[in-house]
Motif scaffolding. Structure first.
Motif, short mmCIF file in Angstrom:
data_model
loop_
_atom_site.label_atom_id
_atom_site.label_comp_id
_atom_site.label_asym_id
_atom_site.label_seq_id
_atom_site.Cartn_x
_atom_site.Cartn_y
_atom_site.Cartn_z
N THR A 203 53.64 -2.07 58.76
CA THR A 203 52.13 -2.60 58.63
C THR A 203 52.29 -3.52 59.33
O THR A 203 51.98 -4.42 60.02
CB THR A 203 51.27 -2.14 57.58
N VAL A 206 53.98 -4.33 62.18
CA VAL A 206 53.26 -3.71 63.63
C VAL A 206 52.19 -5.06 63.82
O VAL A 206 51.58 -4.69 65.29
CB VAL A 206 52.45 -2.62 63.59
N SER A 218 61.75 7.97 57.87
CA SER A 218 59.75 8.37 58.28
C SER A 218 58.53 7.95 58.26
O SER A 218 57.58 7.49 58.84
CB SER A 218 59.85 9.45 56.93
N ARG A 221 58.33 6.20 62.06
CA ARG A 221 58.54 7.04 63.00
C ARG A 221 57.84 7.50 63.85
O ARG A 221 57.44 7.35 65.32
CB ARG A 221 58.68 7.95 62.65
N GLY A 222 55.99 7.17 63.36
CA GLY A 222 55.09 7.00 64.96
C GLY A 222 54.85 5.97 65.36
O GLY A 222 55.17 6.23 66.45
N HIS A 223 55.04 4.61 64.50
CA HIS A 223 55.09 3.74 65.93
C HIS A 223 56.43 3.48 66.50
O HIS A 223 55.50 3.15 67.42
CB HIS A 223 55.20 1.88 64.50
N GLU A 225 57.28 6.56 68.22
CA GLU A 225 56.65 6.99 69.40
C GLU A 225 55.48 6.03 70.48
O GLU A 225 55.53 6.57 71.56
CB GLU A 225 57.03 8.78 69.17
N GLY A 226 55.66 5.45 69.19
CA GLY A 226 54.27 4.68 70.12
C GLY A 226 54.70 3.30 71.07
O GLY A 226 53.94 2.91 71.35
N LYS A 299 63.12 16.48 60.24
CA LYS A 299 62.01 16.10 60.74
C LYS A 299 61.32 14.95 60.34
O LYS A 299 60.57 13.83 60.18
CB LYS A 299 60.53 17.21 60.56
N GLN A 300 62.22 14.95 58.77
CA GLN A 300 61.33 13.97 58.04
C GLN A 300 62.32 12.04 58.45
O GLN A 300 62.52 11.51 57.98
CB GLN A 300 61.46 13.48 56.23
N GLN B 343 53.51 13.92 62.41
CA GLN B 343 53.79 12.36 61.89
C GLN B 343 52.58 11.49 62.47
O GLN B 343 52.77 10.43 63.70
CB GLN B 343 54.99 11.65 62.77
N PRO B 346 50.29 5.91 65.89
CA PRO B 346 49.32 5.04 67.25
C PRO B 346 49.40 6.85 67.78
O PRO B 346 48.18 6.66 69.31
CB PRO B 346 50.29 4.58 68.05
N LEU B 347 50.19 7.70 68.13
CA LEU B 347 49.69 8.69 69.49
C LEU B 347 49.77 9.82 68.99
O LEU B 347 49.48 10.82 69.48
CB LEU B 347 51.76 9.12 69.78
#
Lengths: 336, 497, 146
Positions: A203, A206, A218, A221-223, A225-226, A299-300, B343, B346-347
């Motif tokens: 966090t 970012v 895990s 991962r979200g970040h 992809e973003g 996936k994790q 997950q 941001p997306l």
């Protein structure tokens, strides 16, 4: 509230009706079920807070073991002291009657060697099955002065400008240790900003408050992809399947000592009756072979250490890893 | 703007199915129940019910879990008002004025205002979420250790406003709260503080055990001592609904609470607990007659109860827009999503608009459910006061025990609860105000951690606190408030007591 | 008198805590060490205690600590909680809370045996059902398995 309970039961029953032809693994496990066990729900103890990586792994496992064995499993979070409270509970207080299974991580070894002060040892917990592994990854930001750099560039920058590159770390565990190793080997000096966990560090990364963060796949991962973070290197023996472009630390620095992984495995307290232990081991190990569970784990972002997956003597192999860690502690003066 | 409306409409489309509506309602019901039970809070309930979501669709599971979260904020005020025992940590301040109102026969209006304020705040929070979530999230993520530190300092200064009675005793309680919070591991370097080789203490003191002890057990001890009355409420109950005068007094508090709570829900370490306390301090500070507080001022119920509800919406923004949890409950919601293979990051809004907007839409509906559920229940709850205390208190005590135990399943917490119970009982007799102790206990860890992190991070030491604009602003506000506070205290009390 | 004792207690608590905090270290190379914040808090506690001690008593009212029947009731509740904390790990939740409820209802409340047993049974069973079954929480079980 009664009809809520009925509704709950209905929903669970309807939506989790077992598929017909799963006879074989279930039957194998059922064969090992001891008489008069279990008569009450089995507790899967997780020593970290609910919602975290360990907790997610444990709950997925519990779900599959429950389906496989038909026993009721309750996941219980015994948190506090960065895992110490839960580890102590498992090692000293949990009754060895087969109703407590610890789903723990190899951070147990650090706690046992450095903080238990002789009150218990990690051999008080007997491994029954390997779950998965997560390797520590260094990530950088896609903005800021260090963007686009490779891991070697970053370390060199830290050498040229000591104490300016801010790295998020979790004091007293492998996040710190890998920094110790890198600094010792390269002469670089990082500025360590302490956080309570890997996620908090991501966090901060970012948000532009640190330059490098350390965590598990895990957690970022979200970040990723973003497009906000860029993975730099992983402290594993080989590259990860889903991050093939990211080198390992060992590759980048021509070494073999940058191995920092979290090994997750299931244990029972020492002294659990042999038949119950065998049953629990069979149940968990069989669940671990379920392709559905493996897919969920992938996936994790965890990976499966082949040595432990195909291990003939899990306890010995895990102890071997623990011994490597112990050597590290002795070498760095943390342990006499 | 239009995009948000479109998204919202699609969300309603997702949520308006019998199954999802049922789950929303079920979650609201469970949340209310969990809120009413002392000690058991949304975190324990979510952890216990997480396995249920495995068999549900992702949207169904999330809707249910989210509605438990904000539902608990509705129910939490019930025991606070009726029994002076908080339903959970975020309802501690509601005890102060809410219970006094109950003693004056005004339990109905208190409960009513709490429910309605919760509804207004909850809905307002979701509205802001609908239109501004991504923008707010982008701003919130820039909140680093220096900003956190400044915010915590501001919170601590506000706590000084909450002190009723002797200032010195209040300051002592704040310092003691700080001290108690340091028991356990020092986050910054992993060292043990005040643990005296006890493994249980190395985990720190559990907030729930402390709160239930100080406010639940101590309350029971006080009441048991004076068992003169057979019921808590000897007089007739005066009216079940808030009067026009009540409305006039409360509506501004509700709006202020909504705004404050939402902001505090966004930041890490904030959340409903901090929001409720800060709202109480704010209301007390700007009231024309602050002496009414502690004696049944309805703003002392309307503000905090609204704040803790909008804080839920606030805390959901970082986790749904960025995948970053700001408190343990949202961390658990994140875990629930991860287990489902999703997950958030941001997306998330772009990749799973059905989930995001479905959850947002469900919050509108959930708040309506909760209002419809809680308002009629007011009449029922008020009847509880007629139960003879001698029969009620053992059951309440039992619930306190189970509630405390539910936090960590550790019997040690029961001893903590007992210890703080006796302490709270004694301190109350000696006229010490316990609320500042609790808020200091909650704020201290993050305050200390943020300061030390900031100092480590910065290349020029404490100057970082001045160089970063938001931090400097918040700190300046704290200084200003401190001056104002001393000026006011000297004016009204003719010198520091 | 009780106020005095408490004020002395604050002073002693603050002082000993400050000494302990001092041993943890005050300032390090990276800023405050583990001991700084507890040290400051401890000093404030002691200081407040001293101020309170030195203040002339502003209220002359005697402190109404419980006597006689009241005292026994308060002690009864405390005893009940101690029984819960001590008994739960060994006897399990159900049995311990049943016993505790009986103790509370009989001593603090003076119910008759019948109403005490009935209420104890109903409340224990309801709580057990609500938390154990409905919410799925693992309450400790005794040697009998429930």
């Amino acid at each position: 509230m009664k009809w809520a309970g009925i509704a709950y039961a209905l929903v669970v029953a309807l939506l989790s009706a077992p598929a017909g032809a799963q006879g074989d693994p279930k039957a194998e496990v059922a064969k090992l079920k001891p008489k008069d066990f279990p008569t009450q729900p089995i507790e899967f103890t997780v020593v970290y807070p609910a919602g975290g990586g360990m907790d997610v792994s444990a709950r997925l496992l519990a779900k599959h073991v429950e389906n496989l064995s038909g026993d009721r499993i309750i996941v219980n979070n015994r948190t506090g002291g960065a895992g110490m409270v839960g580890h102590s509970y498992l090692a000293t207080q949990a009754k060895p009657d087969g109703y407590t299974v610890g789903v723990i991580a190899s951070l147990l070894w650090g706690d046992a060697m450095l903080r238990a002060q002789g009150r218990w040892s990690f051999t008080d917990l007997e491994p029954i099955a390997y779950v998965n592994s997560d390797a520590l990854i260094w990530v950088g930001s896609t903005e800021g002065p260090y963007k686009g750099m490779s891991i070697k560039d970053v370390v060199n920058a830290a050498k040229d400008k000591p104490n300016t590159i801010r790295v998020a770390t979790v004091p007293g565990s492998m996040w710190d240790y890998i920094l110790d190793q890198i600094e010792a080997n390269s002469g670089a000096k990082f500025l360590r900003v302490p956080f309570q966990g890997g996620g908090a560090g991501i966090t901060a990364l970012v948000g532009g408050n640190v330059d490098i963060a350390q965590g598990f796949y895990s957690e970022f991962r979200g970040h990723l992809e973003g497009g906000k973070v860029a993975p730099l290197a992983v402290a594993a023996a080989g590259r990860l399947d889903y991050l093939k472009d990211m080198p390992t630390f060992n590759e980048a620095f021509g070494s073999n000592e940058y191995l920092w992984q979290l090994v997750r495995y299931a244990v029972v307290p020492k002294g659990t009756p042999a038949d119950r232990k065998a049953y629990l081991a069979a149940a968990v190990q069989t669940a671990m072979k379920d392709p559905e569970l493996i897919a969920e784990y992938r996936k994790q972002g965890v990976f499966f250490d082949p040595k432990l997956q195909n291990s003939k003597d899990l306890t010995a192999d895990l102890n071997a890893y623990a011994e490597v860690e112990r050597q590290f502690y002795v070498k760095t003066g943390r342990l006499k | 703007m239009m995009e948000a409306l479109n998204g919202l409409l699609s969300g309603f489309g997702v949520i308006l199915t019998p199954a999802n509506l049922y789950l929303c309602f079920l979650g609201s019901l469970i949340g209310t129940l969990v809120g009413v039970l002392p000690g058991v809070g949304p975190l324990a309930a979510l952890a216990l019910l997480l396995p249920v979501t495995f068999t549900l669709s992702p949207i169904g599971g999330m809707v249910m879990l989210a509605s438990i979260f904000y539902g608990a904020m509705y129910g939490g005020s019930t025991t606070s008002i009726l029994l002076n025992i908080p339903g959970e940590a975020a309802s501690v301040v509601t005890c102060i004025d809410g219970h006094q109102m109950a003693r004056q026969g005004r339990a109905g209006p208190a409960l009513g205002i709490a429910a309605i304020g919760s509804f207004i705040a909850g809905t307002l929070g979701v509205v802001i979420m609908t239109f501004f979530a991504p923008a707010i999230a982008a701003a919130a993520i820039r909140f680093g250790p220096p900003e956190n530190f400044a915010l915590m300092v501001l919170g601590l200064i506000c706590t000084l406003f909450m002190i009723s009675g002797s200032t010195i005793k209040g300051v002592l309680m704040i310092a003691l709260g700080f001290l108690t919070a340091t028991v356990g591991l020092d986050v910054v370097n992993g060292r043990e503080r005040y643990t005296f080789s006890s493994v249980d203490l190395s985990g720190g003191i559990e907030l729930l055990a402390l709160v239930i002890g100080l406010f639940g057990v101590a309350e029971i001890l006080s009441n048991v001592e004076t068992m003169a009355k057979t019921t808590l409420l000897a007089d007739r109950i005066r009216g079940l609904w808030p009067s026009l005068a009540d409305w006039h007094a409360s509506w501004r508090a509700i709006l202020r609470g909504s705004g404050l709570g939402f902001v505090l829900g966004l930041v890490p370490g904030g959340g409903p607990v901090t929001a409720a306390f800060m709202s109480y301090a704010l209301e007390k500070r700007i009231a024309a007659q602050p002496d009414r507080f502690g004696k049944g001022a309805i703003e002392g119920v309307a503000g905090p109860e609204s704040a803790n509800n909008s804080a839920v919406a606030g805390s959901l923004i970082p986790v749904l827009s960025l995948g970053i949890p700001s408190n343990p409950v949202t961390a658990l919601l994140l875990g629930a999503l991860i287990i489902q293979g999703i997950q958030p990051g941001p997306l998330f809004i772009a990749q799973r608009p059905d989930l995001f907007w479905g959850i947002v839409a469900s919050m509108y509906i959930g708040n309506v459910f909760l209002l419809l559920l809680n308002l009629p229940l007011v009449g029922l709850w008020v009847q509880f006061l007629r139960i003879p205390y001698r029969v009620m208190f053992p059951v309440v005590l039992l619930l306190c025990v189970v509630g405390t135990y539910s936090a960590n399943k550790n019997v040690f917490d029961l001893w903590v609860m007992l210890g703080f119970g006796v302490t709270g009982y004694v301190l109350r007799k000696l006229e010490y105000d316990l609320a500042p102790f609790v808020i200091a206990f909650v704020l201290a860890p993050l305050l200390e951690q943020s300061l030390r992190q900031s100092l480590v991070m910065s290349s020029d030491g404490a100057m970082i606190l001045i160089k970063r604009p938001v931090t400097a602003l918040l700190l300046a506000a704290s200084v200003a408030l401190t001056f104002l506070m001393f000026r006011r205290r000297t004016k009204t009390e003719g010198g520091l007591p | 008198m009780f106020e005095r004792t408490l004020n002395v207690f604050w002073i002693v608590l603050g002082a000993s805590s400050a000494v302990y905090a001092w041993s943890l270290g005050m300032i390090g190379p990276a800023g405050p060490e583990s001991g700084l914040f507890p040290f400051i808090a401890s000093i404030i506690v002691s200081g407040a205690g001293i101020v309170l001690l030195l203040r002339p008593a502003t209220h002359a009212r005697a402190l109404d600590f419980p006597q006689g029947g009241s005292l026994w009731r308060v002690l009864g509740v405390i005893l009940g909680l101690i029984v819960m904390a001590v008994g739960m790990p060994y006897l399990g939740f159900s049995v311990t809370s049943f016993i505790t409820m009986i103790i509370l209802l009989r001593t603090v409340d003076r119910s008759s045996w019948i109403s005490a047993v009935t209420l104890a049974f109903i409340s224990t069973a309801s709580v057990f059902w609500l938390f154990g079954q409905m919410l799925g929480m693992a309450l400790p079980r005794g040697p009998w398995g429930w």
